[in-house]
Design a protein around this motif. Structure first.
Motif, PDB file in Angstrom:
ATOM      1  N   ASP A  62       0.477  -1.559  -0.091  1.00  0.00           N
ATOM      2  CA  ASP A  62       0.151   0.178  -0.245  1.00  0.00           C
ATOM      3  C   ASP A  62       1.124   1.441  -0.141  1.00  0.00           C
ATOM      4  N   VAL A  63       1.685   1.327  -1.238  1.00  0.00           N
ATOM      5  CA  VAL A  63       2.145   2.833  -1.530  1.00  0.00           C
ATOM      6  C   VAL A  63       1.358   4.391  -1.611  1.00  0.00           C
ATOM      7  N   MET A  64       1.963   5.202  -0.432  1.00  0.00           N
ATOM      8  CA  MET A  64       0.990   6.681  -0.759  1.00  0.00           C
ATOM      9  C   MET A  64       2.329   8.030  -1.346  1.00  0.00           C
ATOM     10  N   ALA A  65       1.813   8.569  -1.948  1.00  0.00           N
ATOM     11  CA  ALA A  65       2.443   9.615  -2.870  1.00  0.00           C
ATOM     12  C   ALA A  65       1.920  10.726  -1.734  1.00  0.00           C
ATOM     13  N   TYR A  66       2.598  11.781  -1.435  1.00  0.00           N
ATOM     14  CA  TYR A  66       2.546  13.260  -1.118  1.00  0.00           C
ATOM     15  C   TYR A  66       3.464  13.452  -1.952  1.00  0.00           C
ATOM     16  N   ILE A  67       2.735  15.547  -1.821  1.00  0.00           N
ATOM     17  CA  ILE A  67       3.685  16.568  -2.100  1.00  0.00           C
ATOM     18  C   ILE A  67       4.522  16.671  -0.802  1.00  0.00           C
ATOM     19  N   TYR A  68       5.760  16.840  -1.133  1.00  0.00           N
ATOM     20  CA  TYR A  68       6.529  16.663   0.131  1.00  0.00           C
ATOM     21  C   TYR A  68       7.294  18.102   0.325  1.00  0.00           C
ATOM     22  N   ASP A  69       6.988  19.405   0.710  1.00  0.00           N
ATOM     23  CA  ASP A  69       8.020  20.857   1.096  1.00  0.00           C
ATOM     24  C   ASP A  69       9.249  20.686   1.967  1.00  0.00           C
ATOM     25  N   GLU A  70      10.297  20.545   0.873  1.00  0.00           N
ATOM     26  CA  GLU A  70      11.093  20.922   1.951  1.00  0.00           C
ATOM     27  C   GLU A  70      11.398  21.736   2.992  1.00  0.00           C
ATOM     28  N   ASN A  71      10.877  22.879   3.142  1.00  0.00           N
ATOM     29  CA  ASN A  71      11.135  24.034   3.555  1.00  0.00           C
ATOM     30  C   ASN A  71      10.473  23.767   4.555  1.00  0.00           C
ATOM     31  N   THR A  72       9.309  23.215   5.134  1.00  0.00           N
ATOM     32  CA  THR A  72       8.414  23.076   6.509  1.00  0.00           C
ATOM     33  C   THR A  72       8.527  21.469   6.568  1.00  0.00           C
ATOM     34  N   HIS A  73       9.298  21.322   5.596  1.00  0.00           N
ATOM     35  CA  HIS A  73       9.238  19.428   5.818  1.00  0.00           C
ATOM     36  C   HIS A  73       8.097  18.914   6.692  1.00  0.00           C
ATOM     37  N   SER A  74       7.235  19.267   5.910  1.00  0.00           N
ATOM     38  CA  SER A  74       6.033  18.451   6.145  1.00  0.00           C
ATOM     39  C   SER A  74       4.828  17.510   4.580  1.00  0.00           C
ATOM     40  N   LEU A  75       4.322  17.309   4.326  1.00  0.00           N
ATOM     41  CA  LEU A  75       3.978  16.413   3.765  1.00  0.00           C
ATOM     42  C   LEU A  75       2.223  17.235   3.261  1.00  0.00           C
ATOM     43  N   SER A  76       0.851  16.961   2.135  1.00  0.00           N
ATOM     44  CA  SER A  76       0.475  17.231   1.974  1.00  0.00           C
ATOM     45  C   SER A  76      -0.639  16.330   0.418  1.00  0.00           C
ATOM     46  N   GLU A  77      -1.682  16.284   1.176  1.00  0.00           N
ATOM     47  CA  GLU A  77      -2.385  15.139  -0.183  1.00  0.00           C
ATOM     48  C   GLU A  77      -2.403  15.779  -1.566  1.00  0.00           C
ATOM     49  N   ILE A  78      -1.763  15.149  -2.908  1.00  0.00           N
ATOM     50  CA  ILE A  78      -2.157  15.994  -4.328  1.00  0.00           C
ATOM     51  C   ILE A  78      -3.489  15.917  -4.737  1.00  0.00           C
ATOM     52  N   GLU A  79      -4.420  17.025  -4.618  1.00  0.00           N
ATOM     53  CA  GLU A  79      -5.768  16.917  -4.978  1.00  0.00           C
ATOM     54  C   GLU A  79      -6.149  16.930  -6.230  1.00  0.00           C
ATOM     55  N   ASP A  80      -4.801  17.713  -7.309  1.00  0.00           N
ATOM     56  CA  ASP A  80      -4.797  17.465  -8.652  1.00  0.00           C
ATOM     57  C   ASP A  80      -4.925  16.671  -9.083  1.00  0.00           C
ATOM     58  N   ASP A  81      -6.223  16.119 -10.185  1.00  0.00           N
ATOM     59  CA  ASP A  81      -6.241  14.763 -11.256  1.00  0.00           C
ATOM     60  C   ASP A  81      -4.736  14.750 -11.894  1.00  0.00           C
ATOM     61  N   ASP A  82      -5.013  15.441 -12.642  1.00  0.00           N
ATOM     62  CA  ASP A  82      -3.944  15.245 -13.481  1.00  0.00           C
ATOM     63  C   ASP A  82      -2.471  14.920 -13.350  1.00  0.00           C
ATOM     64  N   GLU A  83      -1.939  16.274 -11.767  1.00  0.00           N
ATOM     65  CA  GLU A  83      -0.563  15.522 -10.927  1.00  0.00           C
ATOM     66  C   GLU A  83      -1.000  14.408 -11.173  1.00  0.00           C
ATOM     67  N   TYR A  84      -2.007  13.898 -10.299  1.00  0.00           N
ATOM     68  CA  TYR A  84      -2.388  12.369  -9.577  1.00  0.00           C
ATOM     69  C   TYR A  84      -1.569  11.354 -10.741  1.00  0.00           C
ATOM     70  N   ASP A  85      -1.988  11.794 -11.535  1.00  0.00           N
ATOM     71  CA  ASP A  85      -2.102  10.563 -12.541  1.00  0.00           C
ATOM     72  C   ASP A  85      -0.506  11.142 -13.631  1.00  0.00           C
ATOM     73  N   GLU A  86       0.508  11.806 -13.126  1.00  0.00           N
ATOM     74  CA  GLU A  86       1.480  12.418 -13.481  1.00  0.00           C
ATOM     75  C   GLU A  86       2.318  11.400 -12.583  1.00  0.00           C
ATOM     76  N   VAL A  87       2.108  11.816 -11.032  1.00  0.00           N
ATOM     77  CA  VAL A  87       2.554  10.755 -10.016  1.00  0.00           C
ATOM     78  C   VAL A  87       2.507   9.620 -10.203  1.00  0.00           C
ATOM     79  N   GLU A  88       0.939   8.703 -10.217  1.00  0.00           N
ATOM     80  CA  GLU A  88       0.677   7.140 -11.110  1.00  0.00           C
ATOM     81  C   GLU A  88       1.231   6.668 -12.016  1.00  0.00           C
TER      82      GLU A  88
END
Length: 91
Positions: free
Chosen positions: A48-74
């Motif tokens: 069960d691999v999960m993908a997140y956007i990683y912000d190197e400045n704040t060291h935080s994760l956020s969910e990928i909400e844009d469909d095109d962006e998600y398709d690209e990451v997939e």
């Protein structure tokens, strides 16, 4: 705050305050979007691999909400998983 322990593990803090240890499968940087993505999984859920956007400045994760962006990451993930050279190197 999420915390990267090393190049293979990170700890995330859930909304309820619980900390979860995640293994980093790999990261991917998209220069056009100026974003870094991290692919992670828990020990007990290796498939069960999960993908997140990683912000190197704040060291935080956020969910990928844009469909095109998600398709690209997939697509990046599928390429990674189907590349025999990468899979051989992981063994």
């Amino acid at each position: 705050m999420d915390q990267i322990l090393n190049d293979k593990q990170m700890i995330i803090t859930l909304d309820n305050g619980e900390e979860v240890l995640l293994n980093i499968l790999f990261t991917y940087e998209n220069e056009a979007r100026k974003k870094t993505y991290v692919f992670v999984y828990e020990d007990e859920h290796e498939d069960d691999v999960m993908a997140y956007i990683y912000d190197e400045n704040t060291h935080s994760l956020s969910e990928i909400e844009d469909d095109d962006e998600y398709d690209e990451v997939e697509e990046v993930f599928n390429t990674f998983m189907n590349d025999e050279n990468i899979q051989d190197a992981l063994k």
